[in-house]
Design a protein around this motif. Structure first.
Motif, short mmCIF file in Angstrom:
data_model
loop_
_atom_site.label_atom_id
_atom_site.label_comp_id
_atom_site.label_asym_id
_atom_site.label_seq_id
_atom_site.Cartn_x
_atom_site.Cartn_y
_atom_site.Cartn_z
N UNK A 4 0.83 -1.20 0.00
CA UNK A 4 0.00 0.00 0.00
C UNK A 4 0.86 1.25 0.00
N UNK A 5 0.30 2.30 -0.53
CA UNK A 5 0.99 3.58 -0.49
C UNK A 5 0.29 4.46 0.55
N UNK A 6 1.09 5.08 1.38
CA UNK A 6 0.55 5.92 2.44
C UNK A 6 1.04 7.35 2.29
N UNK A 7 0.22 8.26 2.82
CA UNK A 7 0.60 9.66 2.85
C UNK A 7 0.49 10.15 4.28
N UNK A 8 1.54 10.79 4.76
CA UNK A 8 1.55 11.28 6.14
C UNK A 8 0.87 12.63 6.21
N UNK A 9 -0.06 12.76 7.15
CA UNK A 9 -0.78 14.04 7.28
C UNK A 9 0.06 15.07 8.02
N UNK A 10 1.03 14.61 8.74
CA UNK A 10 1.83 15.56 9.52
C UNK A 10 2.94 16.21 8.68
N UNK A 11 3.73 15.35 8.04
CA UNK A 11 4.87 15.93 7.31
C UNK A 11 4.66 15.89 5.80
N UNK A 12 3.61 15.20 5.37
CA UNK A 12 3.26 15.22 3.96
C UNK A 12 4.03 14.26 3.08
N UNK A 13 4.88 13.46 3.65
CA UNK A 13 5.67 12.56 2.83
C UNK A 13 4.84 11.33 2.43
N UNK A 14 5.27 10.73 1.35
CA UNK A 14 4.61 9.51 0.88
C UNK A 14 5.56 8.34 0.99
N UNK A 15 5.02 7.20 1.32
CA UNK A 15 5.85 6.01 1.42
C UNK A 15 4.99 4.78 1.15
N UNK A 16 5.67 3.71 0.77
CA UNK A 16 4.97 2.46 0.53
C UNK A 16 5.29 1.48 1.64
N UNK A 28 3.19 3.48 10.54
CA UNK A 28 3.72 4.79 10.95
C UNK A 28 4.53 5.40 9.82
N UNK A 29 4.55 6.72 9.84
CA UNK A 29 5.34 7.44 8.85
C UNK A 29 6.81 7.12 9.04
N UNK A 30 7.48 6.92 7.93
CA UNK A 30 8.89 6.56 8.01
C UNK A 30 9.78 7.76 8.32
N UNK A 31 9.24 8.94 8.12
CA UNK A 31 10.05 10.14 8.35
C UNK A 31 9.88 10.68 9.76
N UNK A 32 8.63 10.82 10.20
CA UNK A 32 8.39 11.47 11.49
C UNK A 32 7.75 10.53 12.51
N UNK A 34 4.90 9.49 12.77
CA UNK A 34 3.52 9.82 13.12
C UNK A 34 2.58 8.69 12.70
N UNK A 35 1.56 8.46 13.52
CA UNK A 35 0.57 7.44 13.18
C UNK A 35 -0.57 8.02 12.36
N UNK A 36 -0.52 9.31 12.15
CA UNK A 36 -1.59 9.98 11.41
C UNK A 36 -1.31 9.88 9.91
N UNK A 37 -1.47 8.69 9.38
CA UNK A 37 -1.20 8.48 7.97
C UNK A 37 -2.47 8.08 7.25
N UNK A 38 -2.50 8.36 5.98
CA UNK A 38 -3.67 8.08 5.17
C UNK A 38 -3.30 7.07 4.09
N UNK A 39 -4.13 6.06 3.96
CA UNK A 39 -3.86 5.05 2.93
C UNK A 39 -4.36 5.54 1.58
#
Ligand SMILES: [Zn+2]
Length: 72
Positions: A4-16, A28-32, A34-39
């Motif tokens: 899945x591809x996720x987008x972090x709502x906090x820092x805005x980065x995208x990761x798979x 969790x976001x790989x950068x910050x 944060x658990x506030x990520x969107x699928x």
């Protein structure tokens, strides 16, 4: 496991990330961290081109090659 591809709502980065069923909320976001990520909806991996290959390979009745384009 689906990718899945996720987008972090906090820092805005995208990761798979590979996520098991029911564990999407543990991502969790790989950068910050944060658990506030969107699928995000993946644009690939669903259906795929495999069925296409199977269909075209069965069209040859004279050989068993899956990439037959020379025996006709
Ligand atoms: Zn982040």
């Amino acid at each position: 496991m689906p990718l899945y591809e996720f987008s972090c709502r906090r820092c805005g980065c995208r990761f798979e990330s590979l996520v098991r069923l029911g564990e999407e909320k543990n991502v969790r976001c790989r950068s910050c961290q944060s658990e506030d990520v969107e699928k995000l909806l993946s644009s690939f991996g669903i259906g795929g081109g495999r069925s296409r290959l199977t269909t075209s390979s069965s069209s040859c009745g004279t050989c068993t090659s899956k990439s037959c384009s020379t025996c006709r």
